[in-house]
Design a protein around this motif. Structure first.
Motif, mmCIF file in Angstrom:
data_model
loop_
_atom_site.group_PDB
_atom_site.id
_atom_site.type_symbol
_atom_site.label_atom_id
_atom_site.label_comp_id
_atom_site.label_asym_id
_atom_site.label_seq_id
_atom_site.Cartn_x
_atom_site.Cartn_y
_atom_site.Cartn_z
ATOM 1 N N SER A 79 20.426 -24.660 46.264
ATOM 2 C CA SER A 79 21.055 -23.353 46.064
ATOM 3 C C SER A 79 22.463 -23.491 45.508
ATOM 4 O O SER A 79 22.839 -22.808 44.535
ATOM 5 C CB SER A 79 21.087 -22.575 47.376
ATOM 6 O OG SER A 79 19.798 -22.156 47.764
ATOM 7 N N ARG A 82 22.441 -24.564 41.827
ATOM 8 C CA ARG A 82 22.149 -23.447 40.927
ATOM 9 C C ARG A 82 23.336 -22.496 40.833
ATOM 10 O O ARG A 82 23.664 -21.994 39.753
ATOM 11 C CB ARG A 82 20.919 -22.685 41.429
ATOM 12 C CG ARG A 82 19.593 -23.390 41.172
ATOM 13 C CD ARG A 82 18.470 -22.567 41.762
ATOM 14 N NE ARG A 82 17.144 -23.076 41.437
ATOM 15 C CZ ARG A 82 16.020 -22.616 41.967
ATOM 16 N NH1 ARG A 82 16.073 -21.634 42.867
ATOM 17 N NH2 ARG A 82 14.852 -23.120 41.632
ATOM 18 N N ASN A 83 23.980 -22.230 41.955
ATOM 19 C CA ASN A 83 25.106 -21.297 41.949
ATOM 20 C C ASN A 83 26.255 -21.817 41.092
ATOM 21 O O ASN A 83 26.902 -21.048 40.367
ATOM 22 C CB ASN A 83 25.588 -21.045 43.378
ATOM 23 C CG ASN A 83 24.586 -20.272 44.205
ATOM 24 O OD1 ASN A 83 23.685 -19.627 43.676
ATOM 25 N ND2 ASN A 83 24.714 -20.355 45.521
ATOM 26 N N THR A 84 26.532 -23.111 41.180
ATOM 27 C CA THR A 84 27.589 -23.698 40.358
ATOM 28 C C THR A 84 27.255 -23.576 38.879
ATOM 29 O O THR A 84 28.112 -23.228 38.053
ATOM 30 C CB THR A 84 27.793 -25.179 40.727
ATOM 31 O OG1 THR A 84 28.247 -25.282 42.084
ATOM 32 C CG2 THR A 84 28.833 -25.833 39.819
ATOM 33 N N LEU A 86 25.226 -21.327 37.534
ATOM 34 C CA LEU A 86 25.285 -19.909 37.168
ATOM 35 C C LEU A 86 26.709 -19.500 36.803
ATOM 36 O O LEU A 86 26.922 -18.706 35.877
ATOM 37 C CB LEU A 86 24.780 -19.043 38.324
ATOM 38 C CG LEU A 86 23.270 -18.846 38.451
ATOM 39 C CD1 LEU A 86 22.931 -18.146 39.764
ATOM 40 C CD2 LEU A 86 22.727 -18.037 37.273
ATOM 41 N N TRP A 185 22.891 -11.008 37.271
ATOM 42 C CA TRP A 185 23.315 -11.714 38.477
ATOM 43 C C TRP A 185 24.628 -11.150 39.026
ATOM 44 O O TRP A 185 24.852 -11.155 40.239
ATOM 45 C CB TRP A 185 23.487 -13.208 38.192
ATOM 46 C CG TRP A 185 22.216 -13.950 38.001
ATOM 47 C CD1 TRP A 185 21.622 -14.292 36.829
ATOM 48 C CD2 TRP A 185 21.352 -14.444 39.024
ATOM 49 N NE1 TRP A 185 20.449 -14.970 37.048
ATOM 50 C CE2 TRP A 185 20.261 -15.082 38.387
ATOM 51 C CE3 TRP A 185 21.393 -14.417 40.419
ATOM 52 C CZ2 TRP A 185 19.220 -15.677 39.105
ATOM 53 C CZ3 TRP A 185 20.357 -15.010 41.135
ATOM 54 C CH2 TRP A 185 19.294 -15.632 40.481
ATOM 55 N N ARG A 190 23.718 -14.517 44.570
ATOM 56 C CA ARG A 190 23.576 -15.955 44.422
ATOM 57 C C ARG A 190 22.503 -16.458 45.396
ATOM 58 O O ARG A 190 22.094 -15.755 46.327
ATOM 59 C CB ARG A 190 24.896 -16.676 44.709
ATOM 60 C CG ARG A 190 25.991 -16.437 43.674
ATOM 61 C CD ARG A 190 25.651 -17.000 42.316
ATOM 62 N NE ARG A 190 26.706 -16.846 41.327
ATOM 63 C CZ ARG A 190 26.827 -15.827 40.495
ATOM 64 N NH1 ARG A 190 25.947 -14.820 40.558
ATOM 65 N NH2 ARG A 190 27.803 -15.779 39.624
ATOM 66 N N SER A 193 23.201 -20.746 50.061
ATOM 67 C CA SER A 193 23.489 -22.171 50.227
ATOM 68 C C SER A 193 23.058 -22.651 51.608
ATOM 69 O O SER A 193 23.249 -21.961 52.612
ATOM 70 C CB SER A 193 24.983 -22.437 50.038
ATOM 71 O OG SER A 193 25.374 -22.154 48.713
ATOM 72 N N GLU A 198 14.897 -20.498 49.224
ATOM 73 C CA GLU A 198 15.984 -19.775 48.579
ATOM 74 C C GLU A 198 15.480 -18.785 47.524
ATOM 75 O O GLU A 198 16.077 -17.722 47.319
ATOM 76 C CB GLU A 198 16.986 -20.746 47.949
ATOM 77 C CG GLU A 198 16.429 -21.649 46.855
ATOM 78 C CD GLU A 198 15.565 -22.774 47.379
ATOM 79 O OE1 GLU A 198 14.575 -23.120 46.691
ATOM 80 O OE2 GLU A 198 15.847 -23.294 48.478
ATOM 81 N N THR A 202 16.125 -14.630 47.279
ATOM 82 C CA THR A 202 16.966 -14.190 46.170
ATOM 83 C C THR A 202 16.233 -13.343 45.141
ATOM 84 O O THR A 202 16.721 -12.291 44.716
ATOM 85 C CB THR A 202 17.581 -15.408 45.463
ATOM 86 O OG1 THR A 202 18.247 -16.221 46.420
ATOM 87 C CG2 THR A 202 18.565 -14.973 44.394
#
Length: 351
Positions: A79, A82-84, A86, A185, A190, A193, A198, A202
């Motif tokens: 997670s 992916r968030n970083t 994004l 998004w 997000r 984490s 996940e 989401t």
């Protein structure tokens, strides 16, 4: 340090990397063999302990203008990776691809045609189960083409109710079968984490945001089947994350229903309840298989509460709906869990 790219891409493909040296090159090659100059590939190393980081650098040297590399200083999980990415990607559309999977030929060209002609906020595609040694039984199961959506295809649509219903019927909430306009998004959605399942937590939330969507019933992704998956190695923690995956979504659905009457249709209540029941029963099956584990009784009570909070229908109403829709196998399988003492006790406590 994030390396600059020459111009704004139309598509960003995000590939999280953690100990996938055996699979990563095939994944990246499947993308760049068909990508045009407007496609950027972001890879993030989540502190791999094999040769993944070195392979990432070798691939970047092979495609220096197409690949951007990022890294976490400590392992933070899928997670967070992916968030970083994004936050770092620059494409108008974002596609999350797992590093042990691959894109099939023609996927990007078909996607670009859809995007250029229709401009949807969300594009859905189908997939295949990718086995090292497929057998006849796998072909008979239809693993070469798995639909991710049940509903109209090949056209731009705007009904959130139809989108949510079609996704809930299939239950394929994985991120890699969905290409999303980056603006959808926002800054507030997000992946959670530190949590398992996940995608389940989401993607339903993201569906509520989409005002336009397009379903392409084409196989774009080969989803590798290998040992060590989350489901095949379930633990109490994973079961808890599965059980509670829809907590936030259920609250956001209530808010969305206030502005969109279509989301108040009985079919939405039924199909969301069905999705909630699948999560509940999956978590409870783990407890049933490990009755002597510490914390089982407390977990069963929590899982029952999670279901009651995320399901618009009561257990009794859902069982009746299964019968009314002729879903007899779901009805028969569901009775064990939806008529359980844990659910009855949780209902009494909530009343």
């Amino acid at each position: 340090m994030i390396e600059p790219i020459p111009s704004r891409p139309w598509l960003s493909i995000l590939i999280p990397v953690y100990n996938v040296e055996a699979y990563l090159q095939e994944c990246v090659e499947s993308v760049l063999a068909q990508a045009d100059a407007g496609v950027e590939v972001l890879m993030l190393d989540d502190v791999s302990t094999d040769g993944s980081a070195l392979l990432m650098e070798a691939l970047r040297q092979r495609w220096p203008d197409r690949i951007r590399l990022l890294a976490h200083p400590r392992n933070q999980g899928l997670s967070a990776a992916r968030n970083t990415m994004l936050a770092a990607c620059q494409g108008d559309y974002v596609w999350c691809l797992d590093s042990d999977d691959k894109l099939l030929p023609g996927a990007i060209a078909e996607l670009r045609d859809i995007v250029s002609r229709h401009g949807p906020e969300l594009v859905l595609c189908d997939f295949q189960l990718w086995r090292a040694h497929p057998r006849l039984k796998h072909r008979l199961r239809g693993e070469a083409h798995r639909a991710s959506f049940a509903g109209p295809a090949g056209q731009l649509l705007h009904s959130r109710a139809d989108l949510l219903a079609g996704m809930c019927r299939k239950g394929q909430m994985h991120a890699w079968s969905k290409v999303v306009r980056r603006s959808l998004w926002g800054d507030d959605l997000r992946f959670p984490s530190g949590s398992y399942f996940e995608d389940m937590a989401t993607m339903p939330r993201l569906l509520l945001r989409a005002r336009s969507w397009f379903y392409a019933p084409s196989v774009w992704v080969a989803y590798r089947q290998r040992e060590g998956s989350i489901v095949s190695n379930m633990t109490l923690r994973k079961a808890a994350d599965l059980s509670g995956a829809l907590r936030v979504f259920s609250k956001e659905l209530v808010l969305a229903q206030q502005e969109d009457p279509g989301l108040r249709q009985p079919r939405i209540a039924f199909l969301v309840s069905h999705m909630s029941a699948r999560n509940y029963m999956g978590a409870m099956r783990f407890l049933a298989a490990h009755p002597q584990s510490e914390g089982v009784a407390e977990a069963a009570r929590q899982f029952a509460q999670d279901f009651l909070l995320s399901s618009p229908l009561t257990p009794q109403q859902l069982l009746q709906a299964y019968r009314r829709h002729g879903w007899w196998m779901r009805y028969l399988r569901g009775r064990r869990w939806l008529e359980s003492d844990d659910l009855k006790a949780a209902q009494q406590a909530a009343s």
